[in-house]
Design a protein around this motif. Structure first.
Motif, PDB file in Angstrom:
ATOM      1  N   LYS A   1       0.838  -1.209   0.000  1.00  0.00           N
ATOM      2  CA  LYS A   1       0.000   0.000   0.000  1.00  0.00           C
ATOM      3  C   LYS A   1       0.870   1.254   0.000  1.00  0.00           C
ATOM      4  CE  LYS A   1      -3.979  -1.983   2.372  1.00  0.00           C
ATOM      5  NZ  LYS A   1      -4.775  -1.955   3.607  1.00  0.00           N
ATOM      6  N   ASP A   2       1.924   1.257   0.803  1.00  0.00           N
ATOM      7  CA  ASP A   2       2.832   2.406   0.847  1.00  0.00           C
ATOM      8  C   ASP A   2       3.510   2.627  -0.501  1.00  0.00           C
ATOM      9  OD1 ASP A   2       2.185   2.884   3.492  1.00  0.00           O
ATOM     10  OD2 ASP A   2       3.987   1.907   4.292  1.00  0.00           O
ATOM     11  N   GLN A   3       3.958   1.539  -1.114  1.00  0.00           N
ATOM     12  CA  GLN A   3       4.607   1.651  -2.420  1.00  0.00           C
ATOM     13  C   GLN A   3       3.625   2.162  -3.472  1.00  0.00           C
ATOM     14  OE1 GLN A   3       6.292  -2.174  -3.348  1.00  0.00           O
ATOM     15  NE2 GLN A   3       8.007  -1.927  -1.936  1.00  0.00           N
ATOM     16  N   LEU A   4       2.401   1.666  -3.410  1.00  0.00           N
ATOM     17  CA  LEU A   4       1.382   2.092  -4.360  1.00  0.00           C
ATOM     18  C   LEU A   4       1.057   3.570  -4.183  1.00  0.00           C
ATOM     19  CD1 LEU A   4      -0.514   1.255  -6.621  1.00  0.00           C
ATOM     20  CD2 LEU A   4      -2.186   0.602  -4.887  1.00  0.00           C
ATOM     21  N   LYS A   5       0.914   4.009  -2.934  1.00  0.00           N
ATOM     22  CA  LYS A   5       0.655   5.426  -2.668  1.00  0.00           C
ATOM     23  C   LYS A   5       1.782   6.295  -3.202  1.00  0.00           C
ATOM     24  CE  LYS A   5      -2.126   4.848   1.502  1.00  0.00           C
ATOM     25  NZ  LYS A   5      -2.178   5.066   2.956  1.00  0.00           N
ATOM     26  N   THR A   6       3.012   5.867  -2.988  1.00  0.00           N
ATOM     27  CA  THR A   6       4.169   6.618  -3.473  1.00  0.00           C
ATOM     28  C   THR A   6       4.171   6.696  -4.994  1.00  0.00           C
ATOM     29  OG1 THR A   6       5.473   5.981  -1.545  1.00  0.00           O
ATOM     30  CG2 THR A   6       6.698   6.716  -3.479  1.00  0.00           C
ATOM     31  N   GLN A   7       3.906   5.566  -5.642  1.00  0.00           N
ATOM     32  CA  GLN A   7       3.889   5.551  -7.104  1.00  0.00           C
ATOM     33  C   GLN A   7       2.756   6.400  -7.663  1.00  0.00           C
ATOM     34  OE1 GLN A   7       3.840   1.392  -8.156  1.00  0.00           O
ATOM     35  NE2 GLN A   7       6.043   1.166  -7.835  1.00  0.00           N
ATOM     36  N   LEU A   8       1.593   6.352  -7.030  1.00  0.00           N
ATOM     37  CA  LEU A   8       0.467   7.174  -7.481  1.00  0.00           C
ATOM     38  C   LEU A   8       0.764   8.661  -7.299  1.00  0.00           C
ATOM     39  CD1 LEU A   8      -2.586   5.114  -6.182  1.00  0.00           C
ATOM     40  CD2 LEU A   8      -1.942   5.523  -8.567  1.00  0.00           C
ATOM     41  N   ALA A   9       1.358   9.019  -6.178  1.00  0.00           N
ATOM     42  CA  ALA A   9       1.717  10.414  -5.937  1.00  0.00           C
ATOM     43  C   ALA A   9       2.731  10.895  -6.968  1.00  0.00           C
ATOM     44  CB  ALA A   9       2.265  10.582  -4.522  1.00  0.00           C
ATOM     45  N   GLN A  10       3.704  10.054  -7.279  1.00  0.00           N
ATOM     46  CA  GLN A  10       4.716  10.422  -8.274  1.00  0.00           C
ATOM     47  C   GLN A  10       4.071  10.573  -9.652  1.00  0.00           C
ATOM     48  OE1 GLN A  10       8.039   7.742  -8.582  1.00  0.00           O
ATOM     49  NE2 GLN A  10       9.066   8.988 -10.098  1.00  0.00           N
TER      50      GLN A  10
END
Length: 87
Positions: free
Chosen positions: A21-30
């Motif tokens: 979830k953290d990785q996905l949030k980071t990728q979506l934000a980027q």
């Protein structure tokens, strides 16, 4: 068995889920930031930069600032409408 079908303990599964979830949030934000910058760059440059050169004129700089501010404001309004709509 592959990693998707192998049994795992609850804490390990929870950690992996949170990590994902953290990785996905980071990728979506980027991705959102990149899309935002590309859109602003394209729209504001096209609208404001009439004579490309080595620096911006005062009016071009003001135009770019206003353009970016309007785009940020519009994005906020749209986001608010999407995420606080009827429940």
């Amino acid at each position: 068995m592959d990693s998707f079908s192998s049994p795992s303990s609850g804490s390990s599964s929870h950690f992996n889920s949170e990590d994902f979830k953290d990785q996905l949030k980071t990728q979506l934000a980027q991705a959102y930031a990149e899309e935002f910058l590309e859109t602003v760059r394209g729209k504001c440059f096209e609208k404001c930069i009439t004579k490309p050169g080595s620096s911006l004129s005062g009016s071009e700089s003001s135009c770019v600032s206003r353009c970016v501010e309007r785009y940020i404001e519009a994005t906020g309004i749209i986001s608010k409408a999407l995420f606080s709509g009827p429940r």
